[in-house]
Write a protein that holds these residues in place. Structure first.
Motif, PDB file in Angstrom:
ATOM      1  N   LEU A  99     173.147  20.920  30.104  1.00 38.00           N
ATOM      2  CA  LEU A  99     173.108  19.578  30.703  1.00 38.00           C
ATOM      3  C   LEU A  99     171.753  19.423  31.383  1.00 38.00           C
ATOM      4  CD1 LEU A  99     176.651  19.678  32.332  1.00 38.00           C
ATOM      5  CD2 LEU A  99     176.021  18.307  30.351  1.00 38.00           C
ATOM      6  N   HIS A 100     170.913  18.574  30.838  1.00 40.29           N
ATOM      7  CA  HIS A 100     169.587  18.335  31.409  1.00 40.29           C
ATOM      8  C   HIS A 100     169.567  16.944  32.024  1.00 40.29           C
ATOM      9  CE1 HIS A 100     165.314  18.517  32.019  1.00 40.29           C
ATOM     10  NE2 HIS A 100     165.119  17.432  31.305  1.00 40.29           N
ATOM     11  N   PHE A 101     169.087  16.853  33.267  1.00 40.74           N
ATOM     12  CA  PHE A 101     169.072  15.591  34.019  1.00 40.74           C
ATOM     13  C   PHE A 101     167.617  15.130  34.149  1.00 40.74           C
ATOM     14  CE2 PHE A 101     172.661  18.173  35.279  1.00 40.74           C
ATOM     15  CZ  PHE A 101     173.722  17.297  35.119  1.00 40.74           C
ATOM     16  N   PRO A 102     167.115  14.370  33.185  1.00 40.44           N
ATOM     17  CA  PRO A 102     165.682  14.048  33.157  1.00 40.44           C
ATOM     18  C   PRO A 102     165.237  13.130  34.289  1.00 40.44           C
ATOM     19  CG  PRO A 102     166.862  12.791  31.492  1.00 40.44           C
ATOM     20  CD  PRO A 102     167.842  13.760  32.064  1.00 40.44           C
ATOM     21  N   ARG A 103     166.175  12.381  34.882  1.00 41.77           N
ATOM     22  CA  ARG A 103     165.812  11.429  35.939  1.00 41.77           C
ATOM     23  C   ARG A 103     166.575  11.740  37.217  1.00 41.77           C
ATOM     24  NH1 ARG A 103     164.355   6.350  34.744  1.00 41.77           N
ATOM     25  NH2 ARG A 103     166.130   5.542  35.923  1.00 41.77           N
ATOM     26  N   LEU A 104     166.768  13.035  37.481  1.00 39.31           N
ATOM     27  CA  LEU A 104     167.637  13.439  38.583  1.00 39.31           C
ATOM     28  C   LEU A 104     167.241  12.800  39.909  1.00 39.31           C
ATOM     29  CD1 LEU A 104     169.865  15.180  39.821  1.00 39.31           C
ATOM     30  CD2 LEU A 104     168.232  17.052  39.966  1.00 39.31           C
ATOM     31  N   GLY A 105     165.989  12.960  40.310  1.00 43.81           N
ATOM     32  CA  GLY A 105     165.571  12.466  41.623  1.00 43.81           C
ATOM     33  C   GLY A 105     165.716  10.972  41.777  1.00 43.81           C
ATOM     34  N   VAL A 106     165.216  10.203  40.801  1.00 49.49           N
ATOM     35  CA  VAL A 106     165.273   8.747  40.924  1.00 49.49           C
ATOM     36  C   VAL A 106     166.694   8.235  40.723  1.00 49.49           C
ATOM     37  CG1 VAL A 106     164.792   8.140  38.518  1.00 49.49           C
ATOM     38  CG2 VAL A 106     163.968   6.665  40.365  1.00 49.49           C
ATOM     39  N   ASP A 107     167.506   8.925  39.928  1.00 46.92           N
ATOM     40  CA  ASP A 107     168.911   8.533  39.783  1.00 46.92           C
ATOM     41  C   ASP A 107     169.652   8.676  41.101  1.00 46.92           C
ATOM     42  OD1 ASP A 107     168.874   7.705  37.192  1.00 46.92           O
ATOM     43  OD2 ASP A 107     169.638   9.567  36.337  1.00 46.92           O
ATOM     44  N   LEU A 108     169.367   9.757  41.844  1.00 46.05           N
ATOM     45  CA  LEU A 108     170.010   9.941  43.140  1.00 46.05           C
ATOM     46  C   LEU A 108     169.634   8.820  44.102  1.00 46.05           C
ATOM     47  CD1 LEU A 108     169.618  13.803  43.644  1.00 46.05           C
ATOM     48  CD2 LEU A 108     171.628  12.527  42.887  1.00 46.05           C
ATOM     49  N   LEU A 109     168.383   8.368  44.055  1.00 48.18           N
ATOM     50  CA  LEU A 109     167.962   7.254  44.916  1.00 48.18           C
ATOM     51  C   LEU A 109     168.619   5.950  44.481  1.00 48.18           C
ATOM     52  CD1 LEU A 109     164.160   8.044  45.274  1.00 48.18           C
ATOM     53  CD2 LEU A 109     165.910   8.274  47.033  1.00 48.18           C
ATOM     54  N   LEU A 135     171.129   2.846  46.629  1.00 43.05           N
ATOM     55  CA  LEU A 135     170.548   1.562  47.014  1.00 43.05           C
ATOM     56  C   LEU A 135     171.557   0.451  46.799  1.00 43.05           C
ATOM     57  CD1 LEU A 135     167.003   2.000  45.450  1.00 43.05           C
ATOM     58  CD2 LEU A 135     167.551   1.922  47.885  1.00 43.05           C
ATOM     59  N   PRO A 136     171.841  -0.354  47.827  1.00 44.17           N
ATOM     60  CA  PRO A 136     172.851  -1.414  47.673  1.00 44.17           C
ATOM     61  C   PRO A 136     172.426  -2.524  46.729  1.00 44.17           C
ATOM     62  CG  PRO A 136     171.776  -1.550  49.819  1.00 44.17           C
ATOM     63  CD  PRO A 136     171.294  -0.290  49.186  1.00 44.17           C
ATOM     64  N   GLU A 137     171.126  -2.698  46.505  1.00 44.54           N
ATOM     65  CA  GLU A 137     170.658  -3.724  45.582  1.00 44.54           C
ATOM     66  C   GLU A 137     169.464  -3.178  44.803  1.00 44.54           C
ATOM     67  OE1 GLU A 137     167.877  -6.130  48.800  1.00 44.54           O
ATOM     68  OE2 GLU A 137     169.844  -6.899  48.256  1.00 44.54           O
ATOM     69  N   PRO A 138     169.291  -3.610  43.546  1.00 46.88           N
ATOM     70  CA  PRO A 138     168.206  -3.047  42.720  1.00 46.88           C
ATOM     71  C   PRO A 138     166.826  -3.419  43.247  1.00 46.88           C
ATOM     72  CG  PRO A 138     169.287  -4.890  41.602  1.00 46.88           C
ATOM     73  CD  PRO A 138     170.094  -4.602  42.810  1.00 46.88           C
ATOM     74  N   VAL A 139     165.999  -2.411  43.453  1.00 42.82           N
ATOM     75  CA  VAL A 139     164.607  -2.600  43.863  1.00 42.82           C
ATOM     76  C   VAL A 139     163.763  -1.596  43.078  1.00 42.82           C
ATOM     77  CG1 VAL A 139     165.164  -3.414  46.184  1.00 42.82           C
ATOM     78  CG2 VAL A 139     164.862  -0.976  45.782  1.00 42.82           C
ATOM     79  N   PRO A 140     162.477  -1.887  42.838  1.00 39.40           N
ATOM     80  CA  PRO A 140     161.622  -0.914  42.141  1.00 39.40           C
ATOM     81  C   PRO A 140     161.375   0.308  43.021  1.00 39.40           C
ATOM     82  CG  PRO A 140     160.347  -2.824  42.860  1.00 39.40           C
ATOM     83  CD  PRO A 140     161.777  -3.162  43.106  1.00 39.40           C
ATOM     84  N   VAL A 141     161.645   1.478  42.467  1.00 41.08           N
ATOM     85  CA  VAL A 141     161.554   2.730  43.218  1.00 41.08           C
ATOM     86  C   VAL A 141     160.730   3.730  42.427  1.00 41.08           C
ATOM     87  CG1 VAL A 141     162.844   4.688  44.136  1.00 41.08           C
ATOM     88  CG2 VAL A 141     163.753   2.390  44.394  1.00 41.08           C
ATOM     89  N   ALA A 142     159.881   4.464  43.130  1.00 35.11           N
ATOM     90  CA  ALA A 142     159.124   5.557  42.529  1.00 35.11           C
ATOM     91  C   ALA A 142     159.315   6.807  43.374  1.00 35.11           C
ATOM     92  CB  ALA A 142     157.648   5.207  42.421  1.00 35.11           C
ATOM     93  N   LEU A 143     159.583   7.904  42.714  1.00 38.27           N
ATOM     94  CA  LEU A 143     159.697   9.192  43.381  1.00 38.27           C
ATOM     95  C   LEU A 143     158.330   9.858  43.355  1.00 38.27           C
ATOM     96  CD1 LEU A 143     162.009  10.941  44.592  1.00 38.27           C
ATOM     97  CD2 LEU A 143     162.025  12.172  42.423  1.00 38.27           C
ATOM     98  N   VAL A 144     157.834  10.281  44.517  1.00 38.94           N
ATOM     99  CA  VAL A 144     156.476  10.816  44.610  1.00 38.94           C
ATOM    100  C   VAL A 144     156.506  12.252  45.099  1.00 38.94           C
ATOM    101  CG1 VAL A 144     155.493   8.530  45.021  1.00 38.94           C
ATOM    102  CG2 VAL A 144     156.157   9.951  46.968  1.00 38.94           C
ATOM    103  N   ASP A 145     155.461  12.979  44.770  1.00 38.63           N
ATOM    104  CA  ASP A 145     155.310  14.359  45.209  1.00 38.63           C
ATOM    105  C   ASP A 145     153.853  14.577  45.589  1.00 38.63           C
ATOM    106  OD1 ASP A 145     155.999  16.886  45.862  1.00 38.63           O
ATOM    107  OD2 ASP A 145     156.341  17.610  43.827  1.00 38.63           O
ATOM    108  N   GLY A 146     153.618  15.577  46.439  1.00 36.30           N
ATOM    109  CA  GLY A 146     152.265  15.837  46.895  1.00 36.30           C
ATOM    110  C   GLY A 146     152.000  15.203  48.243  1.00 36.30           C
ATOM    111  N   LEU A 155     158.312   3.696  47.758  1.00 31.25           N
ATOM    112  CA  LEU A 155     157.949   5.084  47.507  1.00 31.25           C
ATOM    113  C   LEU A 155     158.880   6.005  48.288  1.00 31.25           C
ATOM    114  CD1 LEU A 155     154.063   4.825  47.803  1.00 31.25           C
ATOM    115  CD2 LEU A 155     155.450   4.707  45.722  1.00 31.25           C
ATOM    116  N   CYS A 156     159.435   6.989  47.613  1.00 30.45           N
ATOM    117  CA  CYS A 156     160.349   7.942  48.245  1.00 30.45           C
ATOM    118  C   CYS A 156     159.897   9.361  47.904  1.00 30.45           C
ATOM    119  CB  CYS A 156     161.780   7.727  47.770  1.00 30.45           C
ATOM    120  SG  CYS A 156     162.469   6.113  48.202  1.00 30.45           S
ATOM    121  N   ALA A 157     159.828  10.201  48.921  1.00 24.88           N
ATOM    122  CA  ALA A 157     159.409  11.589  48.702  1.00 24.88           C
ATOM    123  C   ALA A 157     160.501  12.362  47.982  1.00 24.88           C
ATOM    124  CB  ALA A 157     159.088  12.250  50.039  1.00 24.88           C
TER     125      ALA A 157
END
Length: 469
Positions: free
Chosen positions: A6-16, A20-31, A68-70
């Motif tokens: 079972l591979h979860f290619p969008r794990l981080g952004v799926d969890l975010l 979220l109570p309403e759809p908004v553009p989200v990016a998961l960032v690192d660094g 942006l979410c870490a």
């Protein structure tokens, strides 16, 4: 052996996205600083042109409303372990593949036939994670690493026999192998694109150029060398902690995240064949914490019904400081038993008790109670409060009403005595100094209500003690 990955290619952004109570553009960032880069995006951010690898400054310039979410590596690992428990219901062991993170592998040898074969297991797991709002890719192969590579390459790549796999794995691209970036660059510079190009190189020469680990990796991939991995152990507790993407100021901001958490926990209870009779909610605030509990009449794992009860319970509480995270735990776990209903019942009792539990959630456990009979002659002492639906709860008889006045009310006029067969004489209480001697009978008032009245045998006075209706 046979493994399903079972591979979860969008794990981080799926969890975010799930919180979220309403759809908004989200990016998961690192660094950090200028090296901060976009790792993953949800659908709205992708449509706006945000891509992985893009700098955060460029991404915000392209889409100022981008959130942006870490990356939360610990949170991702915690979710993987919870989801491993869902996979564990379909096979004897589940392992984590850290080199292909985030990927789990489920052993299917000996259990696939219980679920209509490998395809049946894949359908069930795909449906479970689809209901949870999580993207998953599935691969099947005789080795855990091979299944993980097939899952990363395409959804539900499958190779059942070891002989077939040892031929087919040679056609996989080298880019799928979990190797250091420097090794990938060196292999690309040599013009090597598929695993079969590595396979024909003598192991000594391969080890001299790239180290012994590459040859060992190829042998484990093809099933020519053992690949022991420790099985994941699962905690006996059913609990979950989530950080909210944004602070919640009220119940409306918390409801969506709580619903997602309930769905996860109830799914865990389902695969365990269990249900919970009590739930504990802990809210992590900006300054401090707040704790709440919910007790049920009988064990439940219905996420929507539990959400309605939590809503009734929390809406009656004073507003708290901004909420940053929540932790929900199931307590008093027991075996789950579906309620059997008669042919003509149509769920009427269930509707009644659902209403009682909503009242308890809104007013508090002590505000709603049942009544149980006590072996006592004196009516005012012949009952006690019990939890609603308790095994000892019961109603009154036809001659004794449930509605008793706190103190009997003296009647100003004498009443005509009924016949002896309509009188219930009660005498007792000498053992505690509160003895009584009364003749009870039913009196109908002009407005039609039926009253329970008695004549005190010592004073001769008449008293109103309760109502039937």
């Amino acid at each position: 052996m046979l493994w399903l990955a079972l591979h979860f290619p969008r794990l981080g952004v799926d969890l975010l996205d799930r919180l979220l109570p309403e759809p908004v553009p989200v990016a998961l960032v690192d660094g950090a600083g200028r090296r901060q880069r976009v790792m993953q995006t949800n659908a709205l951010a992708h449509e706006a042109g945000i891509r992985p690898g893009m700098g955060t400054a460029a991404a915000l310039a392209l889409l100022p409303t981008l959130r942006l979410c870490a990356r939360d590596r610990a949170g991702e690992m915690a979710n993987l372990r919870r989801w491993a428990a869902l996979a564990y219901a379909h096979g004897p062991q589940v392992v984590l593949l850290p080199e292909c993170f985030p990927t789990l592998a489920l052993e299917l040898e000996g259990s696939a036939h219980l679920f209509a074969g490998v395809e049946g297991v894949a359908r069930r797991l795909r449906r479970i994670f689809q209901d949870l709002g999580v993207a998953v890719r599935i691969g099947v192969a005789p080795t855990p690493l091979g299944a993980a590579l097939l899952a990363q390459r395409r959804d539900h790549g499958r190779c059942i026999t070891l002989e077939q796999w040892q031929r087919d794995c040679l056609e996989l691209p080298i880019a799928l192998l979990p190797l250091p970036e420097a090794t990938h660059r060196d292999l690309a510079a040599l013009g090597l694109g598929q695993i079969k190009a590595l396979w024909v190189i003598p192991r000594k020469q391969l080890a001299r150029r790239f180290g012994p680990s590459l040859g060992q990796l190829l042998d484990r991939l093809a099933g020519m060398a053992p690949d022991p991995r420790p099985s994941l152990a699962f905690a006996p507790k059913v609990a979950m902690t989530v950080q909210l993407p944004a602070e919640a100021e009220s119940w409306s901001g918390l409801r969506f995240a709580l619903r997602r958490v309930l769905q996860d926990l109830c799914e865990q209870l389902r695969v365990r064949a269990q249900a919970a009779q009590a739930w504990r909610l802990q809210l992590i605030l900006r300054d401090g914490q707040a704790a709440f509990s919910l007790s049920l009449r009988r064990p439940s794992r219905d996420a929507e019904a539990l959400l309605a009860l939590w809503q009734s319970h929390l809406e009656g509480k004073p507003s708290t400081a901004p909420i940053r995270a929540l932790r929900l735990a199931a307590a008093d776990l027991g075996a789950y038993g579906e309620q059997q209903q008669g042919w003509w019942e149509e769920g009427q009792e269930e509707v009644l008790w659902s209403f009682v539990e909503r009242l308890r959630a809104r007013l508090g456990d002590g505000a709603v109670a049942g009544v149980a009979a006590v072996a006592e002659h004196r009516p005012e002492r012949a009952w006690r409060r019990v939890a609603p639906g308790g095994a000892s709860a019961g109603g009154g008889t036809a001659r004794r009403p449930l509605w008793l006045l706190p103190v009997p009310l003296p009647l100003p006029v004498a009443l005509s005595a009924p016949s002896a067969d309509q009188v219930e004489r009660i005498e007792g209480g000498w053992w505690d100094g509160q003895d009584v001697a009364r003749d009870y009978f039913v009196l109908r008032r002009p407005d039609g209500s039926r009253c329970w009245v008695y004549r005190d045998l010592r004073s001769g006075g008449y008293f109103l003690h309760g109502y039937f209706a």
